[in-house]
Scaffold this motif. Structure first.
Motif, mmCIF file in Angstrom:
data_model
loop_
_atom_site.group_PDB
_atom_site.id
_atom_site.type_symbol
_atom_site.label_atom_id
_atom_site.label_comp_id
_atom_site.label_asym_id
_atom_site.label_seq_id
_atom_site.Cartn_x
_atom_site.Cartn_y
_atom_site.Cartn_z
ATOM 1 N N VAL A 571 35.169 4.519 -8.850
ATOM 2 C CA VAL A 571 33.936 4.591 -7.962
ATOM 3 C C VAL A 571 32.862 4.298 -8.836
ATOM 4 O O VAL A 571 31.825 3.648 -8.167
ATOM 5 C CB VAL A 571 34.295 5.543 -6.905
ATOM 6 N N SER A 572 32.637 5.133 -9.678
ATOM 7 C CA SER A 572 31.490 5.349 -10.516
ATOM 8 C C SER A 572 31.234 3.881 -11.091
ATOM 9 O O SER A 572 29.904 3.518 -11.427
ATOM 10 C CB SER A 572 31.598 6.488 -11.450
ATOM 11 N N ARG A 573 32.126 3.376 -11.626
ATOM 12 C CA ARG A 573 31.897 1.978 -12.482
ATOM 13 C C ARG A 573 32.982 0.774 -11.841
ATOM 14 O O ARG A 573 34.065 0.673 -12.549
ATOM 15 C CB ARG A 573 32.166 2.171 -13.808
ATOM 16 N N PRO A 574 32.992 0.432 -10.814
ATOM 17 C CA PRO A 574 33.749 -0.526 -10.054
ATOM 18 C C PRO A 574 33.990 -1.924 -10.708
ATOM 19 O O PRO A 574 35.238 -2.182 -10.578
ATOM 20 C CB PRO A 574 32.997 -0.698 -8.713
ATOM 21 N N ASN A 575 33.205 -2.327 -11.705
ATOM 22 C CA ASN A 575 33.537 -3.397 -12.217
ATOM 23 C C ASN A 575 34.399 -3.673 -13.446
ATOM 24 O O ASN A 575 35.489 -4.164 -13.610
ATOM 25 C CB ASN A 575 32.203 -4.118 -12.903
ATOM 26 N N THR A 576 34.220 -2.352 -14.137
ATOM 27 C CA THR A 576 35.062 -2.003 -15.249
ATOM 28 C C THR A 576 36.241 -0.865 -15.086
ATOM 29 O O THR A 576 37.284 -0.893 -16.078
ATOM 30 C CB THR A 576 34.201 -1.745 -16.665
ATOM 31 N N LYS A 577 35.856 -0.156 -14.201
ATOM 32 C CA LYS A 577 36.967 1.002 -13.951
ATOM 33 C C LYS A 577 37.068 2.194 -15.189
ATOM 34 O O LYS A 577 38.113 2.652 -15.453
ATOM 35 C CB LYS A 577 37.782 0.705 -13.626
ATOM 36 N N GLU A 578 36.037 1.629 -16.205
ATOM 37 C CA GLU A 578 36.263 2.552 -17.504
ATOM 38 C C GLU A 578 35.547 4.126 -17.389
ATOM 39 O O GLU A 578 35.079 4.120 -16.614
ATOM 40 C CB GLU A 578 35.183 1.930 -18.680
ATOM 41 N N PRO A 579 36.138 4.816 -18.263
ATOM 42 C CA PRO A 579 35.753 6.277 -18.172
ATOM 43 C C PRO A 579 34.068 6.416 -18.720
ATOM 44 O O PRO A 579 33.727 5.431 -19.184
ATOM 45 C CB PRO A 579 36.520 7.018 -19.436
ATOM 46 N N PRO A 580 33.481 7.463 -18.475
ATOM 47 C CA PRO A 580 32.064 7.626 -18.575
ATOM 48 C C PRO A 580 31.597 7.747 -19.943
ATOM 49 O O PRO A 580 30.423 7.551 -20.570
ATOM 50 C CB PRO A 580 31.593 8.883 -18.021
ATOM 51 N N ILE A 581 32.817 7.924 -20.897
ATOM 52 C CA ILE A 581 32.416 8.149 -22.477
ATOM 53 C C ILE A 581 33.545 7.063 -22.675
ATOM 54 O O ILE A 581 34.793 7.184 -22.669
ATOM 55 C CB ILE A 581 32.557 9.381 -22.925
ATOM 56 N N LEU A 582 33.190 5.910 -23.731
ATOM 57 C CA LEU A 582 34.372 5.045 -24.099
ATOM 58 C C LEU A 582 34.770 5.321 -25.430
ATOM 59 O O LEU A 582 34.003 5.990 -26.459
ATOM 60 C CB LEU A 582 33.360 3.681 -24.016
ATOM 61 N N ILE A 583 35.835 4.872 -25.924
ATOM 62 C CA ILE A 583 36.443 5.362 -27.223
ATOM 63 C C ILE A 583 36.708 4.079 -27.934
ATOM 64 O O ILE A 583 37.153 2.985 -27.405
ATOM 65 C CB ILE A 583 37.661 5.863 -27.173
ATOM 66 N N ASP A 584 36.024 3.794 -29.148
ATOM 67 C CA ASP A 584 36.081 2.558 -30.120
ATOM 68 C C ASP A 584 37.574 2.525 -30.584
ATOM 69 O O ASP A 584 37.533 3.213 -31.576
ATOM 70 C CB ASP A 584 35.039 2.475 -31.031
ATOM 71 N N SER A 585 38.679 2.116 -29.867
ATOM 72 C CA SER A 585 40.091 2.831 -30.071
ATOM 73 C C SER A 585 40.687 1.746 -31.405
ATOM 74 O O SER A 585 40.258 0.700 -31.408
ATOM 75 C CB SER A 585 40.770 2.423 -28.586
ATOM 76 N N ASP A 586 41.232 2.365 -32.014
ATOM 77 C CA ASP A 586 42.269 1.796 -33.089
ATOM 78 C C ASP A 586 43.552 1.352 -32.743
ATOM 79 O O ASP A 586 44.312 0.986 -33.219
ATOM 80 C CB ASP A 586 42.217 2.646 -34.476
ATOM 81 N N GLY A 587 44.035 2.008 -31.428
ATOM 82 C CA GLY A 587 45.277 1.867 -30.790
ATOM 83 C C GLY A 587 46.268 2.818 -31.127
ATOM 84 O O GLY A 587 47.479 2.322 -30.935
ATOM 85 N N THR A 588 45.819 3.919 -31.606
ATOM 86 C CA THR A 588 46.866 4.762 -31.947
ATOM 87 C C THR A 588 46.433 6.242 -31.391
ATOM 88 O O THR A 588 47.045 7.115 -31.814
ATOM 89 C CB THR A 588 46.937 4.913 -33.784
ATOM 90 N N VAL A 589 45.464 6.164 -30.778
ATOM 91 C CA VAL A 589 45.050 7.907 -30.342
ATOM 92 C C VAL A 589 45.127 7.980 -28.746
ATOM 93 O O VAL A 589 45.843 8.775 -28.403
ATOM 94 C CB VAL A 589 43.567 8.076 -30.885
ATOM 95 N N PHE A 590 44.473 7.122 -28.008
ATOM 96 C CA PHE A 590 44.217 7.103 -26.579
ATOM 97 C C PHE A 590 45.356 6.323 -26.011
ATOM 98 O O PHE A 590 44.881 5.781 -25.032
ATOM 99 C CB PHE A 590 43.182 7.336 -26.333
#
Length: 590
Positions: A571-590
């Motif tokens: 609802v807060s970010r309908p285009n991306t549906k991402e969380p309010p704080i983003l993680i520059d992920s390495d694919g092994t944590v989240f």
């Protein structure tokens, strides 16, 4: 239809003869979040119970004692168990790495951050406790929307539900395709194989990625997309080195996996890239090595499902007439057996990798530590090695307390910045453990063992809420946690550089940080504590509907916080549906 409109069908409850857990489908369009008229009274109630929270990490007020620990409420997954004595975690003054790798350390150490949050003394977030009752009300409304009181049909949090996206129980269908000669033990092995690989692949997929199912032609994203992709790769035999059984995961199959094969299996390609593809592949390659190395746990073939033999033969399991696995035994299999899979850049003490555990500036910091050893190094998303001034250094030799604290590792007596002379702060105390993927594995692997083999587990109350961006994002989007201005500016700058580096178009801009950034570590720490509190408050709010029962933390995670975090993000970010704080992920944590 509004966000809280009643659905036509609720998930059916799990029975002991069933090997499936139905998942619900969330439908939402419009939402208006406002403070309730009773907010003042609720807020006063919340503050009045702070002392109870400080001294008791139970997720519900009437949870009973088990073996000196904390017993989660009984659920359809957790029938009555006789008293079982749980092993204590290692003494951190003698084995700091062993303690920080233990499950009990997660809640104990996060309590320090949570106490600071309740006093609004965090380094990176301003805390508005007046908004906490709004979160409770929001989660309760979602639970009541999706499930009928007294909510016995809510399954515990686990990977199984992601395979049932769209109302189709794919795992039950998979089980039905097996030959009649496949007994229940082998069925359970196969699901453990599948679930373990699927959980390890369940890091943030990114906003650009989606997966089209070959079975249905439907498109899925995020955790459900990764679940369906892992299932289809499993059914194709991508992870098996056994030509006679493609429905397994083993060391031989994983060791031959290539980035190209994984990219094809995940349908990752230009314009549809999955975040951290190479990191995911390296994780699975290291998993193959770990399975081959840890034969006591995973057998001669190096197969995750063979852990069943180890668990059932363990002396603590054999001590009861029916199979009751002591959870720390399963935890040891996953923590010790999978230790080699973690990247070398992860926090380590004396060469022992701690896995998902990170230095945090809000934790007790040792004095004059910089004169003992250089700062901890961590790997950035670009591959460079960098040090952070918020990361505490470690001694180069095994550090022991010169005087052990009577209050224990999570007590306020150990919270001083440099100790009081007789009780100095050690370097390990600056580390905050989470073990999110291992906990997610534990929640998920218990499901097939319980439903197919009727194995029970003692000590499930040690598990915590998962400190990931959906659960944590719920508290940010609802205004309980508010990123401080200087950190938000730094995070937005990081996001700008990320977009330039990856060619990503910033549709809905949000602050971004690397997994080891102090903002993320602090955020995750307070999330663990606030999820405990949320569970207790939800049980109080739903007391009438529960009719004397209680929701376990695992049920609140499944039906409330994780789902609520996702829906408020949509609802807060309908285009991306991402969380309010983003993680520059390495694919092994989240």
């Amino acid at each position: 239809m509004g966000l809280f409109s009643r659905k036509a069908k609720t998930p059916r409850p799990l029975t002991k003869d069933s090997a499936s857990f139905d998942s619900d489908n969330s439908h939402h369009m419009n939402i208006s979040i406002g403070r309730s008229s009773s907010n003042t009274n609720n807020n006063q109630h919340f503050h009045n119970n702070n002392q109870h929270f400080h001294n008791n990490s139970r997720t519900s007020a009437s949870a009973s004692s088990l073996g000196g620990g904390l017993q989660s409420p009984l659920t359809p997954m957790t029938p009555y168990l006789p008293k079982v004595n749980l092993p204590k975690p290692p003494d951190p003054s003698l084995d700091a790495a062993g303690y920080l790798r233990s499950l009990g350390a997660v809640r104990e150490r996060s309590k320090i951050i949570t106490e600071k949050a309740l006093a609004n003394q965090l380094n990176h977030f301003d805390v508005d406790l007046e908004r906490f009752p709004d979160v409770v009300q929001f989660v309760c409304r979602i639970i009541k929307r999706d499930y009928d009181a007294p909510f016995h049909s809510i399954p515990p949090h686990g990977r199984y539900q992601h395979f049932a996206v769209g109302g189709r129980d794919r795992v039950a269908h998979l089980l039905s395709t097996f030959d009649a000669s496949v007994d229940n033990t082998e069925k359970c092995r196969r699901l453990i194989d599948l679930f373990l690989v699927s959980v390890l692949l369940d890091a943030g997929a990114g906003t650009a990625w989606s997966f089209k199912s070959a079975d249905s032609g439907k498109v899925y994203r995020r955790s459900e997309g990764l679940a369906i992709a892992s299932l289809e790769m499993f059914k194709a035999g991508l992870f098996s080195g056994n030509p006679d059984n493609k429905y397994q995961v083993d060391a031989a199959g994983l060791r031959t996996l290539t980035v190209e094969q994984l990219a094809k299996g995940l349908q990752s390609r230009p314009g549809n890239e999955v975040a951290g593809l190479e990191g995911r592949c390296q994780l699975l390659l290291r998993l193959g090595d770990a399975l081959a190395e840890k034969r006591d746990f995973f057998g001669d073939v190096g197969r995750p499902g063979d852990m069943i033999d180890y668990l059932l033969a363990h002396p603590t399991t054999q001590a009861s007439s029916s199979p009751i696995v002591v959870l720390p035994v399963l935890w040891n299999v996953l923590m010790s057996g999978l230790a080699p899979i973690w990247p070398s850049s992860r926090t380590a003490i004396n060469g022992i990798s701690l896995g998902d555990a990170w230095p945090c500036a809000a934790m007790p910091q040792p004095q004059q530590a910089s004169s003992v050893a250089p700062p901890i190094r961590h790997r950035t998303s670009s591959g460079a090695v960098a040090s952070s001034p918020t990361f505490s250094p470690f001694p180069s030799t095994s550090g022991r307390h010169s005087g052990s604290s009577a209050g224990g590792p999570g007590s306020s007596s150990n919270m001083g910045g440099g100790g009081n002379g007789s009780n100095p702060t050690e370097a390990w105390e600056s580390i905050l453990p989470f073990h999110k993927l291992t906990q997610w594995l534990t929640y998920s692997l218990m499901q097939p063992m319980a439903s197919i083999l009727q194995i029970q587990f003692a000590g499930t109350e040690l598990l915590t809420g998962l400190p990931e961006y959906r659960n944590g994002g719920l508290f940010v989007d609802m205004g309980v946690l508010n990123l401080k201005e200087s950190d938000e500016k730094r995070g937005l700058e990081h996001y700008k550089h990320y977009c330039e580096r990856t060619g990503t178009r910033g549709v809905e801009v949000a602050p971004m940080f690397e997994p080891g950034d102090d903002v993320i570590v602090e955020w995750r720490g307070v999330t663990v504590g606030f999820l405990d509190r949320l569970c207790a408050e939800v049980n109080k709010a739903l007391r009438q509907e529960l009719q004397g029962g209680e929701l376990s933390l695992a049920q609140v995670l499944e039906a409330g916080s994780w789902k609520g975090g996702r829906e408020i993000a949509e609802v807060s970010r309908p285009n991306t549906k991402e969380p309010p704080i983003l993680i520059d992920s390495d694919g092994t944590v989240f």
